[in-house]
Write a protein that holds these residues in place. Structure first.
Motif, mmCIF file in Angstrom:
data_model
loop_
_atom_site.group_PDB
_atom_site.id
_atom_site.type_symbol
_atom_site.label_atom_id
_atom_site.label_comp_id
_atom_site.label_asym_id
_atom_site.label_seq_id
_atom_site.Cartn_x
_atom_site.Cartn_y
_atom_site.Cartn_z
ATOM 1 N N VAL A 21 0.841 -1.199 0.000
ATOM 2 C CA VAL A 21 0.000 0.000 0.000
ATOM 3 C C VAL A 21 0.878 1.252 0.000
ATOM 4 O O VAL A 21 0.606 2.211 -0.740
ATOM 5 C CB VAL A 21 -0.978 -0.007 1.198
ATOM 6 C CG1 VAL A 21 -1.658 1.342 1.364
ATOM 7 C CG2 VAL A 21 -2.015 -1.107 1.030
ATOM 8 N N ALA A 22 1.936 1.246 0.786
ATOM 9 C CA ALA A 22 2.841 2.403 0.821
ATOM 10 C C ALA A 22 3.462 2.646 -0.554
ATOM 11 O O ALA A 22 3.536 3.792 -1.021
ATOM 12 C CB ALA A 22 3.932 2.187 1.873
ATOM 13 N N ARG A 23 3.894 1.583 -1.232
ATOM 14 C CA ARG A 23 4.482 1.744 -2.569
ATOM 15 C C ARG A 23 3.453 2.299 -3.543
ATOM 16 O O ARG A 23 3.742 3.172 -4.352
ATOM 17 C CB ARG A 23 5.036 0.424 -3.096
ATOM 18 C CG ARG A 23 5.634 0.577 -4.493
ATOM 19 C CD ARG A 23 6.449 -0.598 -4.954
ATOM 20 N NE ARG A 23 6.071 -1.881 -4.455
ATOM 21 C CZ ARG A 23 5.341 -2.774 -5.119
ATOM 22 N NH1 ARG A 23 4.901 -2.504 -6.326
ATOM 23 N NH2 ARG A 23 5.075 -3.935 -4.587
ATOM 24 N N HIS A 24 2.239 1.786 -3.454
ATOM 25 C CA HIS A 24 1.173 2.296 -4.328
ATOM 26 C C HIS A 24 0.940 3.785 -4.082
ATOM 27 O O HIS A 24 0.855 4.570 -5.034
ATOM 28 C CB HIS A 24 -0.120 1.511 -4.094
ATOM 29 C CG HIS A 24 -1.301 2.102 -4.777
ATOM 30 N ND1 HIS A 24 -1.450 2.100 -6.147
ATOM 31 C CD2 HIS A 24 -2.377 2.760 -4.284
ATOM 32 C CE1 HIS A 24 -2.581 2.710 -6.467
ATOM 33 N NE2 HIS A 24 -3.157 3.119 -5.352
ATOM 34 N N LEU A 25 0.839 4.191 -2.838
ATOM 35 C CA LEU A 25 0.592 5.599 -2.515
ATOM 36 C C LEU A 25 1.745 6.483 -2.961
ATOM 37 O O LEU A 25 1.532 7.596 -3.454
ATOM 38 C CB LEU A 25 0.326 5.761 -1.014
ATOM 39 C CG LEU A 25 -0.963 5.129 -0.501
ATOM 40 C CD1 LEU A 25 -1.049 5.235 1.014
ATOM 41 C CD2 LEU A 25 -2.182 5.746 -1.171
ATOM 42 N N LEU A 26 2.974 6.003 -2.806
ATOM 43 C CA LEU A 26 4.138 6.775 -3.248
ATOM 44 C C LEU A 26 4.167 6.952 -4.761
ATOM 45 O O LEU A 26 4.744 7.919 -5.268
ATOM 46 C CB LEU A 26 5.437 6.100 -2.787
ATOM 47 C CG LEU A 26 5.774 6.239 -1.314
ATOM 48 C CD1 LEU A 26 6.913 5.288 -0.931
ATOM 49 C CD2 LEU A 26 6.150 7.677 -0.981
ATOM 50 N N PRO A 29 0.253 10.507 -8.135
ATOM 51 C CA PRO A 29 0.626 11.917 -8.267
ATOM 52 C C PRO A 29 0.708 12.572 -6.888
ATOM 53 O O PRO A 29 -0.023 12.170 -5.989
ATOM 54 C CB PRO A 29 -0.517 12.516 -9.085
ATOM 55 C CG PRO A 29 -1.074 11.348 -9.853
ATOM 56 C CD PRO A 29 -0.917 10.172 -8.941
ATOM 57 N N PRO A 30 1.582 13.498 -6.684
ATOM 58 C CA PRO A 30 2.369 14.194 -7.673
ATOM 59 C C PRO A 30 3.679 13.489 -8.046
ATOM 60 O O PRO A 30 4.282 13.830 -9.058
ATOM 61 C CB PRO A 30 2.675 15.536 -7.004
ATOM 62 C CG PRO A 30 2.764 15.197 -5.552
ATOM 63 C CD PRO A 30 1.736 14.098 -5.348
ATOM 64 N N ALA A 31 4.121 12.516 -7.268
ATOM 65 C CA ALA A 31 5.410 11.874 -7.564
ATOM 66 C C ALA A 31 5.357 11.079 -8.857
ATOM 67 O O ALA A 31 6.244 11.164 -9.689
ATOM 68 C CB ALA A 31 5.850 10.974 -6.411
ATOM 69 N N GLY A 32 4.330 10.270 -9.026
ATOM 70 C CA GLY A 32 4.214 9.432 -10.214
ATOM 71 C C GLY A 32 4.996 8.147 -10.063
ATOM 72 O O GLY A 32 5.730 7.948 -9.086
#
Length: 119
Positions: A21-26, A29-32
């Motif tokens: 979940v953390a990887r998905h959120l990272l 956007p805005p990071a992409g």
């Protein structure tokens, strides 16, 4: 005596769910996806370096939860490989820089956190 396998599997699964979940959120956007996976891999490498350095001072369940589970799911070689391939189809130089930056920062972060925390 070791931890029962079912308990160990549950601990890893919980950590893995949190890491994924953390990887998905990272990667949103805005990071992409490219910056997000870079951040996830570098942060995960640093966290794993710290955990390995202190593994003899924390319970085995914590190592499974944070190391195998969370860091294992947070960091991702497969996504890095696919993203590098996709980027390389458009710009080989940028793909090489992305891969080199990810590997260099990940290794440096893991080594630094390990060196700071190891006794």
């Amino acid at each position: 005596m070791g931890m029962p396998w079912a308990w160990a599997a549950l601990v890893v699964a919980v950590g893995g769910a949190l890491g994924a979940v953390a990887r998905h959120l990272l990667s949103m956007p805005p990071a992409g996806p490219f910056r997000g996976v870079l951040v996830a891999n570098v942060v995960g490498a640093g966290a794993l370096g710290a955990l390995v350095a202190t593994a003899d001072r924390v319970p085995p369940a914590v190592v499974l939860l944070l190391g195998t589970g969370l860091c294992g799911a947070l960091t991702t070689w497969s996504t890095l490989a696919v993203q590098t391939w996709e980027l390389g189809r458009r710009d080989v130089g940028r793909a090489a820089a992305y891969l080199a930056l990810t590997l260099a920062l990940g290794l440096a972060t893991a080594a630094t956190t390990y060196a700071v925390l190891a006794r």
